[in-house]
Design an enzyme around this catalytic site. Sequence first.
Site, PDB file in Angstrom:
ATOM      1  CB  CYS A  94      -0.682   0.027   1.056  1.00 25.60           C
ATOM      2  SG  CYS A  94      -1.676   1.578   1.576  1.00 25.60           S
ATOM      3  CG  ASP A 136      -3.591  13.768  -4.861  1.00 22.45           C
ATOM      4  OD1 ASP A 136      -4.562  13.528  -3.782  1.00 22.45           O
ATOM      5  OD2 ASP A 136      -3.344  14.012  -5.425  1.00 22.45           O
ATOM      6  CG  HIS A 165      -9.848  13.909  -1.951  1.00 18.33           C
ATOM      7  ND1 HIS A 165      -8.496  13.807  -3.895  1.00 18.33           N
ATOM      8  CD2 HIS A 165      -9.657  12.578  -2.817  1.00 18.33           C
ATOM      9  CE1 HIS A 165      -8.662  12.588  -3.715  1.00 18.33           C
ATOM     10  NE2 HIS A 165      -9.164  11.126  -3.180  1.00 18.33           N
ATOM     11  CG  HIS A 212      -4.416  -0.736   4.742  1.00 17.90           C
ATOM     12  ND1 HIS A 212      -3.700  -0.309   3.746  1.00 17.90           N
ATOM     13  CD2 HIS A 212      -5.283  -1.776   4.661  1.00 17.90           C
ATOM     14  CE1 HIS A 212      -4.483  -0.586   2.559  1.00 17.90           C
ATOM     15  NE2 HIS A 212      -5.409  -1.921   2.796  1.00 17.90           N
ATOM     16  CG  HIS A 242      -4.083   4.050   3.304  1.00 18.59           C
ATOM     17  ND1 HIS A 242      -3.194   3.237   4.078  1.00 18.59           N
ATOM     18  CD2 HIS A 242      -4.976   4.435   4.358  1.00 18.59           C
ATOM     19  CE1 HIS A 242      -2.915   3.675   5.462  1.00 18.59           C
ATOM     20  NE2 HIS A 242      -4.441   4.380   5.586  1.00 18.59           N
ATOM     21  N   GLY A 298     -14.183   7.157  -7.942  1.00 22.63           N
ATOM     22  CA  GLY A 298     -12.517   7.389  -8.924  1.00 22.63           C
ATOM     23  C   GLY A 298     -12.199   6.709  -7.469  1.00 22.63           C
ATOM     24  CG  ASN A 302     -13.162   9.945  -4.708  1.00 20.86           C
ATOM     25  OD1 ASN A 302     -14.406  10.408  -4.928  1.00 20.86           O
ATOM     26  ND2 ASN A 302     -12.353  10.829  -5.076  1.00 20.86           N
ATOM     27  CG  HIS A 349      -7.226   8.921  -0.150  1.00 21.24           C
ATOM     28  ND1 HIS A 349      -7.568   7.286  -0.565  1.00 21.24           N
ATOM     29  CD2 HIS A 349      -7.744   9.315  -0.948  1.00 21.24           C
ATOM     30  CE1 HIS A 349      -7.924   7.241  -1.802  1.00 21.24           C
ATOM     31  NE2 HIS A 349      -7.977   8.204  -1.636  1.00 21.24           N
ATOM     32  CB  CYS A 401       0.851   1.242   4.311  1.00 23.66           C
ATOM     33  SG  CYS A 401      -0.359   1.080   5.076  1.00 23.66           S
TER      34      CYS A 401
END
Length: 120
Positions: free
Chosen positions: A8, A34, A107, A50, A103, A98, A92, A105, A11
């Site tokens: 990952c 990002d 945005h 994770h 993992h 998308g 997402n 997240h 990770c």
Amino acid sequence: MEPSQTDCIFCKIVAGTIPAKIIEQNEHAMAFLDLQPQAPFHGLVIPKMHVASLNQITPSERRLILPELYEMADQVAIKHGFREDGYRCVINNQALAGQSVFHLHLHVLGGGKLKGSFGQ
Ligand code: DGP
């Protein structure tokens, strides 16, 4: 939830084995920029443990993890000076929505006028 997963990418960022521009972190969460920004400011807030996606957490894990992510998003927005003007938080969930990195997240998009209502 697993402590970390060897294949990952996020990770690996948590472990420090691949670089990222880290903005904020605490025991449970981390925020970094990002790699492919979609807004003047585009950060990602992740749990350090994770978790592949929203679908992989139990309701009790969800009650712990999501507030931590949104709390860190708020700190990021304050630190980068766009909390009052406004910013967008997006998760997402799954490929059709998308999700490309599995993992979990959040945005955090801000730093200027954002296009549309939800995405790019
Ligand atoms: P999503 O498509 O919602 O799964 O978002 C994944 C985001 O992760 C995407 O906007 C690009 C970003 N990303 C992918 N690989 C890396 C990386 O190695 N480092 C950083 N900082 N961001 C990455």
